[in-house]
Design an enzyme around this catalytic site. Structure first.
Site, mmCIF file in Angstrom:
data_model
loop_
_atom_site.group_PDB
_atom_site.id
_atom_site.type_symbol
_atom_site.label_atom_id
_atom_site.label_comp_id
_atom_site.label_asym_id
_atom_site.label_seq_id
_atom_site.Cartn_x
_atom_site.Cartn_y
_atom_site.Cartn_z
ATOM 1 N N ASP A 213 0.045 -3.476 -0.143
ATOM 2 C CA ASP A 213 1.041 -2.934 -1.084
ATOM 3 C C ASP A 213 2.460 -2.962 -0.511
ATOM 4 O OD1 ASP A 213 -0.037 -2.205 -3.539
ATOM 5 O OD2 ASP A 213 -0.901 -0.346 -2.754
ATOM 6 N N LYS B 74 -8.424 -3.956 -10.655
ATOM 7 C CA LYS B 74 -8.150 -4.717 -9.432
ATOM 8 C C LYS B 74 -9.429 -5.385 -8.929
ATOM 9 C CE LYS B 74 -4.308 -1.695 -8.295
ATOM 10 N NZ LYS B 74 -3.841 -0.477 -7.635
ATOM 11 N N GLN C 95 -5.354 3.862 -3.210
ATOM 12 C CA GLN C 95 -4.830 4.135 -4.557
ATOM 13 C C GLN C 95 -4.092 5.471 -4.571
ATOM 14 O OE1 GLN C 95 -5.111 1.929 -7.225
ATOM 15 N NE2 GLN C 95 -3.750 3.337 -8.288
#
Ligand code: NAD
Length: 282
Positions: free
Chosen positions: A116, A49, A93
């Site tokens: 997200d 990422k 994460q």
């Protein structure tokens, strides 16, 4: 003739547009990624990422926290990023170490920076057919693939295998919002094969190699394989028995090179979107 859906190609086109757009922005978008602990797979994802963000001109910061970090320190770190004007997008994460309550962490992120789309505010927006700040990465990536290949889900029978918060549930809601007729299957579903055989569009998001075999698929269906598994030789593969199923369907995503590249590409797109929203750019 079966068409192989090329996620690498579609993601590349989207990434080029993102890079072009960022070039002309006065303030570069900024993504903060928090990783807690040493999980090797998570470290690989976070590095990917960061690398992709840097290539596109997105400022990205990786905040590494120790495995034994308390929930309170993690929540404090998120609060700090929520209040930091320079941070447009926050990603924690997953999975987190067992002693940390994942729901509390997700709910701490300011929904306006929830890159997200895991926060209940944003999920609730989708559930009520309203717009969240941004859409979740993998489901939105799937919709981008369908759109690129002119596959309109309206009126289609869609069967989704898997009901996770990351893939199955949100893609079900998003396709419902696009007027598809949606069925969700899961580990307790009886007669899975009978249901999947009715699908015009079949989406597999389970994590089981070759779960979907040719007898489970209708001739001419569209098959989207979200699974990321290792086969007996350690090779990356999906949930679908690709070589046999592909003979029967109209479109199919390969693994690798299908949904995977779309997820990271959408994350970058979401970061740009949040930055534009926060800087009032249309
Ligand atoms: P998860 O483990 O959270 O959920 C799996 C789902 O599959 C559950 O809802 C469960 O009920 C269902 N299931 C399990 N066994 C089943 C069976 N025999 N029949 C029917 N349903 C069954 O997984 P997830 O996070 O949604 O991920 C699913 C897969 O997708 C994994 O392989 C993951 O690595 C992959 N994934 C890929 C991407 C990508 O970008 N390509 C993104 C997210 C997840």
């Amino acid at each position: 003739m079966t068409k192989i859906i090329d996620g690498k190609l579609v993601s590349q086109k989207i990434l080029e547009n993102i890079a072009d757009e960022i070039l002309f922005l006065e303030k570069k978008p900024s993504l903060a990624v928090i990783i807690v602990g040493e999980d090797p797979a998570s470290k690989i994802y976070v590095n990917l990422k960061k690398k992709k963000a840097t290539e596109l001109g997105i400022n990205s910061t990786v905040i590494e926290m120790h495995e034994t970090t308390t929930e309170e320190s993690l929540l404090n770190k998120i609060e700090e990023l929520n209040n930091d004007e320079k941070t447009n997008a926050i990603l924690v994460q997953l999975p987190l170490p067992k002693h940390i309550n994942t729901t509390a962490v997700i709910e701490k992120i300011n929904p306006k920076k929830d890159v997200d789309c895991f926060h209940p505010y944003n999920v609730g927006k989708i559930a009520t057919n309203n717009k969240p700040y941004v859409y979740p990465c993998t489901p939105k990536g799937i919709l981008s693939l369908l759109e690129y290949y002119d596959i309109n889900p309206e009126g289609k029978k869609v069967v989704i295998i898997g009901r996770s918060n990351i893939v199955g549930r949100p893609i079900a809601l998003m396709l419902l919002n696009k007027n598809a007729t949606v069925t969700i299957c899961h580990s307790k579903t009886k007669n899975l094969e009978e249901i999947t055989q009715t699908a015009d569009i079949l989406i597999a998001a389970v994590g089981k190699t070759k779960l979907v075999t040719e007898n489970m698929v209708k001739t001419g269906a569209v098959v989207i394989d979200v699974g990321m598994n290792r086969d007996e030789n350690g090779k990356l593969c999906g949930d679908v028995d690709f070589s046999n199923v592909k003979e029967k369907v109209s479109f199919i995503t390969p693994v690798p090179g299908g949904v995977g590249p779309m997820t990271i590409c959408t994350l970058m797109h979401n970061t740009l979107e949040l930055a534009k929203q926060q800087n009032a750019i249309n």
